[in-house]
Design an enzyme around this catalytic site. Structure first.
Site, PDB file in Angstrom:
ATOM      1  N   GLY A 184       0.812  -1.162   0.094  1.00 53.70           N
ATOM      2  CA  GLY A 184      -0.086  -0.075   0.010  1.00 53.70           C
ATOM      3  C   GLY A 184       0.746   1.502   0.045  1.00 53.70           C
ATOM      4  N   ASP A 202     -11.749   6.214   4.599  1.00 54.26           N
ATOM      5  CA  ASP A 202     -11.256   5.682   3.192  1.00 54.26           C
ATOM      6  C   ASP A 202     -12.051   4.501   2.941  1.00 54.26           C
ATOM      7  OD1 ASP A 202      -9.895   6.103   0.914  1.00 54.26           O
ATOM      8  OD2 ASP A 202      -8.270   5.024   1.367  1.00 54.26           O
TER       9      ASP A 202
HETATM   10  N1  LIG Z   1      -6.587  -8.447   7.581  1.00 51.51           N
HETATM   11  C1  LIG Z   1      -6.390  -8.735   6.308  1.00 51.51           C
HETATM   12  N2  LIG Z   1      -6.581  -9.907   5.928  1.00 51.51           N
HETATM   13  C2  LIG Z   1      -6.508 -10.137   4.255  1.00 51.51           C
HETATM   14  N3  LIG Z   1      -5.685  -9.472   3.848  1.00 51.51           N
HETATM   15  C3  LIG Z   1      -5.518  -7.991   4.072  1.00 51.51           C
HETATM   16  C4  LIG Z   1      -5.615  -7.733   5.523  1.00 51.51           C
HETATM   17  N4  LIG Z   1      -5.397  -6.255   5.557  1.00 51.51           N
HETATM   18  C5  LIG Z   1      -4.832  -6.033   4.308  1.00 51.51           C
HETATM   19  N5  LIG Z   1      -4.657  -7.045   3.348  1.00 51.51           N
HETATM   20  C6  LIG Z   1      -4.480  -7.077   2.152  1.00 51.51           C
HETATM   21  O1  LIG Z   1      -3.301  -5.940   1.916  1.00 51.51           O
HETATM   22  C7  LIG Z   1      -3.703  -4.958   0.933  1.00 51.51           C
HETATM   23  C8  LIG Z   1      -2.989  -3.751   1.672  1.00 51.51           C
HETATM   24  O2  LIG Z   1      -3.605  -3.597   2.955  1.00 51.51           O
HETATM   25  P1  LIG Z   1      -3.892  -1.976   3.428  1.00 51.51           P
HETATM   26  O3  LIG Z   1      -4.875  -1.366   2.742  1.00 51.51           O
HETATM   27  O4  LIG Z   1      -4.116  -2.236   4.950  1.00 51.51           O
HETATM   28  O5  LIG Z   1      -2.560  -1.312   3.449  1.00 51.51           O
HETATM   29  P2  LIG Z   1      -2.183   0.106   3.139  1.00 51.51           P
HETATM   30  O6  LIG Z   1      -0.608   0.148   3.075  1.00 51.51           O
HETATM   31  O7  LIG Z   1      -2.758   0.971   4.041  1.00 51.51           O
HETATM   32  O8  LIG Z   1      -2.627   0.196   1.606  1.00 51.51           O
HETATM   33  P3  LIG Z   1      -3.402   1.533   0.879  1.00 51.51           P
HETATM   34  O9  LIG Z   1      -2.105   2.334   0.360  1.00 51.51           O
HETATM   35  O10 LIG Z   1      -3.866   0.634  -0.357  1.00 51.51           O
HETATM   36  O11 LIG Z   1      -4.360   2.126   1.553  1.00 51.51           O
HETATM   37  C9  LIG Z   1      -5.001  -4.979   1.043  1.00 51.51           C
HETATM   38  O12 LIG Z   1      -5.544  -4.593  -0.272  1.00 51.51           O
HETATM   39  C10 LIG Z   1      -5.425  -6.270   1.237  1.00 51.51           C
HETATM   40  O13 LIG Z   1      -5.435  -7.122  -0.188  1.00 51.51           O
END
Ligand SMILES: Nc1ncnc2c1ncn2[C@@H]1O[C@H](COP(=O)(O)OP(=O)(O)OP(=O)(O)O)[C@@H](O)[C@H]1O
Length: 265
Positions: free
Chosen positions: A23, A141
């Site tokens: 992400g 979000d």
């Molecule tokens: N609890 C979970 N169980 C399964 N898959 C998860 C979980 N949390 C996150 N993921 C997977 O990991 C990906 C990235 O997670 P998350 O959106 O929390 O990270 P981020 O770094 O904040 O991302 P972004 O910048 O896209 O918002 C998600 O799109 C999902 O596919």
């Protein structure tokens, strides 16, 4: 749940497997808890990538959510935080990982047209956001990619993820810095540079439903304001269109509240 400060303790308890996603702030890996093979998602957030207040906020919000559910896999709609580690240059969050699951974006694309299932899922998402509102948590979000669908159950179940931009709010709090997905920002952000928690969440639910029902169209607030996108979606029931209109009212005060949305047919 404990906070640990040493990577060795994390490695003793959890095994990391493949990467689930990268992400804006870090990477998320699938893994399991070694003593009972519980599936977990392990989120690594390098401290240099995030302002300290957001970093603290994600942990504090996840702790508040998990406190209400004993940290166990249960009826809670947001995923729960099982452990967290403050190690060297990063935070490691260990989250519940529903198995099998896929995000709502993929789920909708794969099942183009399955309105009935989407309505059940949307109701769950409304209930989940109300659950958060009752705890004074503003996710900021809500979107297809931030909802996981547990597909193994008779009725698919939605689970909210990614509290990286979330915060605690007061009913009258007005925000002047935008965090979230810019193309989904509520109109008041473009007009006045301000937004509030409740009406923004309801706007995002409207965007979510719009995208779930329109397999071809992605939502952009600016296009909606220029009337290039409308809530008159072909084949949609009057109730569903009414729901969309109540979420996507341009004036925030005219949008329904989450409680009102819960009571719609
Ligand atoms: N609890 C979970 N169980 C399964 N898959 C998860 C979980 N949390 C996150 N993921 C997977 O990991 C990906 C990235 O997670 P998350 O959106 O929390 O990270 P981020 O770094 O904040 O991302 P972004 O910048 O896209 O918002 C998600 O799109 C999902 O596919």
């Amino acid at each position: 749940m404990c906070v640990y400060v040493c990577t060795a303790e994390f490695e003793a308890r959890y095994q990391e497997l493949t990467r689930l996603g990268v992400g804006g702030f870090g990477s998320v890996f699938a893994g399991f808890r070694k003593n009972d093979y519980l599936p977990v998602a392990i989120k690594h957030i390098p401290k240099k990538n995030v302002v300290l207040s957001l970093l603290c906020s994600e942990v504090a919000v996840m702790l508040a959510i998990s406190a209400g559910t004993n940290g166990s896999v249960g009826m809670s709609l947001p995923v729960t935080l099982l452990d967290w580690y403050d190690v060297h240059q990063e935070l490691i969050l260990v989250l519940e990982r529903p198995v099998p699951c896929e995000d709502l974006y993929k789920y909708c694309k794969e099942r183009g047209g399955s309105i009935e299932e989407k309505e059940i899922i949307l109701k769950q998402v409304v209930d989940a956001t109300k659950y958060l509102e009752d705890k004074c948590i503003f996710h900021r979000d809500i979107k297809l990619e931030n909802i996981l669908i547990e597909t193994s159950l008779d009725v698919p179940r939605a689970r909210l993820i990614d509290f990286g931009l979330s915060c605690f709010f007061k009913k009258k709090s007005v925000y002047t810095v935008f965090y979230g997905t810019p193309k989904h920002a509520p109109p008041e952000w473009g007009h006045f540079g301000t937004y509030k928690a409740g009406p923004t969440t309801v706007w995002q639910l409207g965007v979510l439903l719009f995208e779930a029902l329109n397999n071809e169209a992605s939502f952009e607030t600016q296009r909606f304001l220029k009337k290039k996108l409308t809530t008159n979606i072909k084949g949609l029931s009057e109730n569903c269109q009414d729901f969309l209109r109540k979420c996507l009212a341009i004036v925030p005060e005219e949008r329904s509240t989450l409680e009102e949305l819960q009571n719609l047919p």
